[in-house]
Design a protein around this motif. Structure first.
Motif, PDB file in Angstrom:
ATOM      1  N   VAL A   6       0.846  -1.193   0.000  1.00 18.97           N
ATOM      2  CA  VAL A   6       0.000   0.000   0.000  1.00 18.97           C
ATOM      3  C   VAL A   6       0.883   1.246   0.000  1.00 18.97           C
ATOM      4  CG1 VAL A   6      -1.764   1.289   1.272  1.00 18.97           C
ATOM      5  CG2 VAL A   6      -1.864  -1.212   1.196  1.00 18.97           C
ATOM      6  N   ALA A   7       1.905   1.257   0.844  1.00 13.69           N
ATOM      7  CA  ALA A   7       2.808   2.409   0.921  1.00 13.69           C
ATOM      8  C   ALA A   7       3.537   2.626  -0.407  1.00 13.69           C
ATOM      9  CB  ALA A   7       3.810   2.216   2.055  1.00 13.69           C
ATOM     10  N   LEU A   8       4.007   1.549  -1.018  1.00 15.43           N
ATOM     11  CA  LEU A   8       4.691   1.682  -2.301  1.00 15.43           C
ATOM     12  C   LEU A   8       3.749   2.190  -3.391  1.00 15.43           C
ATOM     13  CD1 LEU A   8       6.972  -1.489  -2.324  1.00 15.43           C
ATOM     14  CD2 LEU A   8       7.700   0.906  -2.270  1.00 15.43           C
ATOM     15  N   THR A   9       2.506   1.764  -3.345  1.00 14.15           N
ATOM     16  CA  THR A   9       1.519   2.266  -4.303  1.00 14.15           C
ATOM     17  C   THR A   9       1.408   3.782  -4.187  1.00 14.15           C
ATOM     18  OG1 THR A   9       0.256   0.207  -4.214  1.00 14.15           O
ATOM     19  CG2 THR A   9      -0.894   2.150  -5.037  1.00 14.15           C
ATOM     20  N   ILE A  10       1.326   4.268  -2.959  1.00 11.66           N
ATOM     21  CA  ILE A  10       1.187   5.708  -2.724  1.00 11.66           C
ATOM     22  C   ILE A  10       2.447   6.451  -3.163  1.00 11.66           C
ATOM     23  CG2 ILE A  10       0.935   7.471  -0.938  1.00 11.66           C
ATOM     24  CD1 ILE A  10      -0.798   5.300   0.571  1.00 11.66           C
ATOM     25  N   VAL A  11       3.599   5.983  -2.722  1.00 13.32           N
ATOM     26  CA  VAL A  11       4.864   6.658  -3.046  1.00 13.32           C
ATOM     27  C   VAL A  11       5.097   6.694  -4.560  1.00 13.32           C
ATOM     28  CG1 VAL A  11       7.380   6.475  -2.844  1.00 13.32           C
ATOM     29  CG2 VAL A  11       5.942   6.207  -0.823  1.00 13.32           C
ATOM     30  N   LEU A  12       4.888   5.578  -5.211  1.00 14.62           N
ATOM     31  CA  LEU A  12       5.117   5.528  -6.656  1.00 14.62           C
ATOM     32  C   LEU A  12       4.113   6.384  -7.428  1.00 14.62           C
ATOM     33  CD1 LEU A  12       5.952   1.731  -6.924  1.00 14.62           C
ATOM     34  CD2 LEU A  12       7.527   3.626  -7.420  1.00 14.62           C
ATOM     35  N   THR A  13       2.870   6.419  -6.971  1.00 14.25           N
ATOM     36  CA  THR A  13       1.859   7.258  -7.614  1.00 14.25           C
ATOM     37  C   THR A  13       2.208   8.731  -7.463  1.00 14.25           C
ATOM     38  OG1 THR A  13       0.147   5.592  -7.246  1.00 14.25           O
ATOM     39  CG2 THR A  13      -0.601   7.846  -7.666  1.00 14.25           C
ATOM     40  N   VAL A  14       2.579   9.132  -6.261  1.00 12.80           N
ATOM     41  CA  VAL A  14       2.948  10.527  -6.013  1.00 12.80           C
ATOM     42  C   VAL A  14       4.169  10.903  -6.858  1.00 12.80           C
ATOM     43  CG1 VAL A  14       3.822  12.137  -4.267  1.00 12.80           C
ATOM     44  CG2 VAL A  14       1.894  10.640  -3.731  1.00 12.80           C
ATOM     45  N   TYR A  15       5.172  10.041  -6.873  1.00 15.04           N
ATOM     46  CA  TYR A  15       6.359  10.292  -7.690  1.00 15.04           C
ATOM     47  C   TYR A  15       5.972  10.509  -9.154  1.00 15.04           C
ATOM     48  CZ  TYR A  15      10.493   9.375 -10.493  1.00 15.04           C
ATOM     49  OH  TYR A  15      11.488   9.475 -11.425  1.00 15.04           O
ATOM     50  N   GLY A  16       5.174   9.600  -9.681  1.00 19.16           N
ATOM     51  CA  GLY A  16       4.776   9.691 -11.084  1.00 19.16           C
ATOM     52  C   GLY A  16       4.055  10.991 -11.391  1.00 19.16           C
ATOM     53  N   GLN A  17       3.125  11.391 -10.533  1.00 16.00           N
ATOM     54  CA  GLN A  17       2.374  12.623 -10.765  1.00 16.00           C
ATOM     55  C   GLN A  17       3.280  13.845 -10.737  1.00 16.00           C
ATOM     56  OE1 GLN A  17      -0.913  12.824 -11.667  1.00 16.00           O
ATOM     57  NE2 GLN A  17      -0.613  10.632 -11.816  1.00 16.00           N
ATOM     58  N   LEU A  18       4.185  13.885  -9.760  1.00 14.62           N
ATOM     59  CA  LEU A  18       5.074  15.045  -9.629  1.00 14.62           C
ATOM     60  C   LEU A  18       6.063  15.123 -10.796  1.00 14.62           C
ATOM     61  CD1 LEU A  18       5.725  14.947  -5.792  1.00 14.62           C
ATOM     62  CD2 LEU A  18       4.215  16.498  -7.045  1.00 14.62           C
ATOM     63  N   VAL A  19       6.585  13.993 -11.215  1.00 18.14           N
ATOM     64  CA  VAL A  19       7.535  13.995 -12.336  1.00 18.14           C
ATOM     65  C   VAL A  19       6.836  14.414 -13.625  1.00 18.14           C
ATOM     66  CG1 VAL A  19       8.908  12.475 -13.818  1.00 18.14           C
ATOM     67  CG2 VAL A  19       9.210  12.401 -11.360  1.00 18.14           C
ATOM     68  N   LEU A  20       5.632  13.912 -13.861  1.00 20.51           N
ATOM     69  CA  LEU A  20       4.920  14.287 -15.080  1.00 20.51           C
ATOM     70  C   LEU A  20       4.583  15.774 -15.083  1.00 20.51           C
ATOM     71  CD1 LEU A  20       2.619  11.184 -15.628  1.00 20.51           C
ATOM     72  CD2 LEU A  20       4.751  11.755 -16.788  1.00 20.51           C
ATOM     73  N   LYS A  21       4.185  16.312 -13.943  1.00 19.39           N
ATOM     74  CA  LYS A  21       3.905  17.750 -13.843  1.00 19.39           C
ATOM     75  C   LYS A  21       5.181  18.551 -14.108  1.00 19.39           C
ATOM     76  CE  LYS A  21       2.189  21.739 -12.656  1.00 19.39           C
ATOM     77  NZ  LYS A  21       1.520  22.540 -13.661  1.00 19.39           N
ATOM     78  N   TRP A  22       6.288  18.140 -13.510  1.00 20.26           N
ATOM     79  CA  TRP A  22       7.569  18.819 -13.689  1.00 20.26           C
ATOM     80  C   TRP A  22       7.968  18.848 -15.163  1.00 20.26           C
ATOM     81  CZ3 TRP A  22      12.486  15.643 -13.487  1.00 20.26           C
ATOM     82  CH2 TRP A  22      13.620  16.445 -13.716  1.00 20.26           C
ATOM     83  N   GLN A  23       7.907  17.703 -15.800  1.00 20.12           N
ATOM     84  CA  GLN A  23       8.321  17.610 -17.191  1.00 20.12           C
ATOM     85  C   GLN A  23       7.369  18.371 -18.122  1.00 20.12           C
ATOM     86  OE1 GLN A  23      11.283  15.828 -18.609  1.00 20.12           O
ATOM     87  NE2 GLN A  23      11.644  16.616 -16.561  1.00 20.12           N
ATOM     88  N   ALA A  24       6.082  18.319 -17.842  1.00 24.99           N
ATOM     89  CA  ALA A  24       5.117  19.054 -18.658  1.00 24.99           C
ATOM     90  C   ALA A  24       5.331  20.560 -18.525  1.00 24.99           C
ATOM     91  CB  ALA A  24       3.690  18.683 -18.273  1.00 24.99           C
ATOM     92  N   GLY A  25       5.806  21.005 -17.367  1.00 24.73           N
ATOM     93  CA  GLY A  25       6.082  22.423 -17.177  1.00 24.73           C
ATOM     94  C   GLY A  25       7.329  22.897 -17.896  1.00 24.73           C
TER      95      GLY A  25
END
Length: 120
Positions: A6-25
């Protein structure tokens, strides 16, 4: 060990969202619709950081499969609300997004809902 999924699901999801936002910016999309948008998406999909965000989303899905095979869905699904809280809070220092009073209240309500539903 089961809660680790469960923790890895959360951490990996948050990482993915933040990286995609960063790169899109870094590379704003073209105002053109059609081929311009398609080229933008293809260019984004070729960026290593974007690929790492997509890989994180895939790994998060794999961890989620492991988690739901070990717990009742009603017990662990409320923890997915932590994604909203963590992404919302981390977007402030990472991307300069605002944290208004209404956003703080909303995040606190999400946390309260998580506490209530996880105890039921």
């Amino acid at each position: 060990m089961s809660y680790l999924f469960v923790a890895l699901t959360i951490v990996l999801t948050v990482y993915g969202q933040l990286v995609l936002k960063w790169q899109a910016g870094l590379i704003p999309p073209s105002p053109q619709v059609g081929h311009g948008l398609l080229l933008y998406v293809v260019r984004m999909l070729l960026r290593p950081w974007v690929l790492s965000g997509l890989a994180a989303a895939f790994l998060a899905s794999a961890c989620w499969i492991a988690a739901v095979s070990r717990f009742p869905l009603s017990k662990i699904y409320p923890f997915m609300a932590l994604n909203f809280v963590l992404v919302g809070l981390l977007a402030v220092p990472l991307f300069g997004e605002s944290l208004s009073q209404s956003k703080i209240v909303g995040l606190l309500l999400v946390i309260a809902g998580l506490i209530v539903t996880s105890r039921a």
